[in-house]
Write a protein that holds these residues in place. Structure first.
Motif, mmCIF file in Angstrom:
data_model
loop_
_atom_site.group_PDB
_atom_site.id
_atom_site.type_symbol
_atom_site.label_atom_id
_atom_site.label_comp_id
_atom_site.label_asym_id
_atom_site.label_seq_id
_atom_site.Cartn_x
_atom_site.Cartn_y
_atom_site.Cartn_z
ATOM 1 N N PHE A 27 0.830 -1.207 0.000
ATOM 2 C CA PHE A 27 0.000 0.000 0.000
ATOM 3 C C PHE A 27 0.866 1.259 0.000
ATOM 4 N N ALA A 28 2.072 1.169 0.557
ATOM 5 C CA ALA A 28 2.964 2.333 0.593
ATOM 6 C C ALA A 28 3.450 2.741 -0.791
ATOM 7 N N GLU A 29 3.603 1.801 -1.707
ATOM 8 C CA GLU A 29 4.100 2.145 -3.035
ATOM 9 C C GLU A 29 3.001 2.271 -4.087
ATOM 10 N N ALA A 30 1.763 1.978 -3.726
ATOM 11 C CA ALA A 30 0.652 2.069 -4.671
ATOM 12 C C ALA A 30 0.194 3.518 -4.838
ATOM 13 N N ILE A 31 -0.185 3.856 -6.056
ATOM 14 C CA ILE A 31 -0.708 5.188 -6.365
ATOM 15 C C ILE A 31 -2.157 5.011 -6.808
ATOM 16 N N VAL A 32 -3.046 5.820 -6.284
ATOM 17 C CA VAL A 32 -4.450 5.746 -6.682
ATOM 18 C C VAL A 32 -4.659 6.662 -7.880
ATOM 19 N N LEU A 33 -5.165 6.085 -8.964
ATOM 20 C CA LEU A 33 -5.437 6.825 -10.190
ATOM 21 C C LEU A 33 -6.821 6.422 -10.679
ATOM 22 N N ASP A 34 -7.747 7.349 -10.677
ATOM 23 C CA ASP A 34 -9.132 7.078 -11.104
ATOM 24 C C ASP A 34 -9.726 5.879 -10.373
ATOM 25 N N ASP A 35 -9.596 5.861 -9.049
ATOM 26 C CA ASP A 35 -10.134 4.802 -8.187
ATOM 27 C C ASP A 35 -9.513 3.432 -8.418
ATOM 28 N N LYS A 36 -8.349 3.364 -9.023
ATOM 29 C CA LYS A 36 -7.620 2.119 -9.240
ATOM 30 C C LYS A 36 -6.221 2.271 -8.656
ATOM 31 N N TYR A 37 -5.646 1.173 -8.175
ATOM 32 C CA TYR A 37 -4.268 1.187 -7.694
ATOM 33 C C TYR A 37 -3.335 0.885 -8.854
ATOM 34 N N VAL A 38 -2.295 1.707 -9.014
ATOM 35 C CA VAL A 38 -1.308 1.487 -10.068
ATOM 36 C C VAL A 38 0.099 1.647 -9.493
ATOM 37 N N CYS A 39 1.085 1.046 -10.181
ATOM 38 C CA CYS A 39 2.481 1.200 -9.781
ATOM 39 C C CYS A 39 3.039 2.473 -10.431
ATOM 40 N N TRP A 40 4.250 2.846 -10.036
ATOM 41 C CA TRP A 40 4.884 4.059 -10.545
ATOM 42 C C TRP A 40 5.023 4.025 -12.061
ATOM 43 N N GLU A 41 5.490 2.905 -12.594
ATOM 44 C CA GLU A 41 5.688 2.789 -14.035
ATOM 45 C C GLU A 41 4.370 2.951 -14.792
ATOM 46 N N ALA A 42 3.310 2.340 -14.279
ATOM 47 C CA ALA A 42 2.001 2.458 -14.920
ATOM 48 C C ALA A 42 1.483 3.892 -14.826
ATOM 49 N N TYR A 43 1.713 4.551 -13.698
ATOM 50 C CA TYR A 43 1.289 5.938 -13.532
ATOM 51 C C TYR A 43 1.945 6.827 -14.591
ATOM 52 N N ILE A 44 3.250 6.658 -14.775
ATOM 53 C CA ILE A 44 3.982 7.440 -15.771
ATOM 54 C C ILE A 44 3.433 7.166 -17.172
ATOM 55 N N GLU A 45 3.193 5.894 -17.478
ATOM 56 C CA GLU A 45 2.696 5.526 -18.804
ATOM 57 C C GLU A 45 1.275 6.043 -19.052
ATOM 58 N N LEU A 46 0.401 5.903 -18.071
ATOM 59 C CA LEU A 46 -0.999 6.274 -18.253
ATOM 60 C C LEU A 46 -1.234 7.787 -18.256
ATOM 61 N N THR A 47 -0.435 8.526 -17.497
ATOM 62 C CA THR A 47 -0.647 9.966 -17.394
ATOM 63 C C THR A 47 0.292 10.781 -18.283
ATOM 64 N N CYS A 48 1.305 10.137 -18.843
ATOM 65 C CA CYS A 48 2.340 10.819 -19.643
ATOM 66 C C CYS A 48 3.079 11.865 -18.799
#
Length: 64
Positions: A27-48
């Motif tokens: 939970f410490a490394e998870a990022i909430v994006l649009d009510d979903k949990y994503v990792c750092w790499e996915a956050y960078i990819e999805l949000t540009c």
């Protein structure tokens, strides 16, 4: 409360699974994006998004 079917203990701690990559997270490394949990790499990819700072290499000085 997270959906129990989307949780994992693969890292030794209870945590979510990345919605985009399927990677087990804490939970410490998870990022909430649009009510979903994503990792750092996915956050960078999805949000540009891009980090605001440059990383630097850390040299390990083995003093033994």
């Amino acid at each position: 409360m997270p959906d129990p079917s989307k949780l994992s203990t693969a890292t030794g701690q209870l945590g979510p699974v990345c919605f985009h990559t399927g990677k087990a997270l804490t939970f410490a490394e998870a990022i909430v994006l649009d009510d979903k949990y994503v990792c750092w790499e996915a956050y960078i990819e999805l949000t540009c998004a891009e980090p605001s700072t440059d990383g630097r290499e850390i040299v390990d000085l083995d003093l033994d």
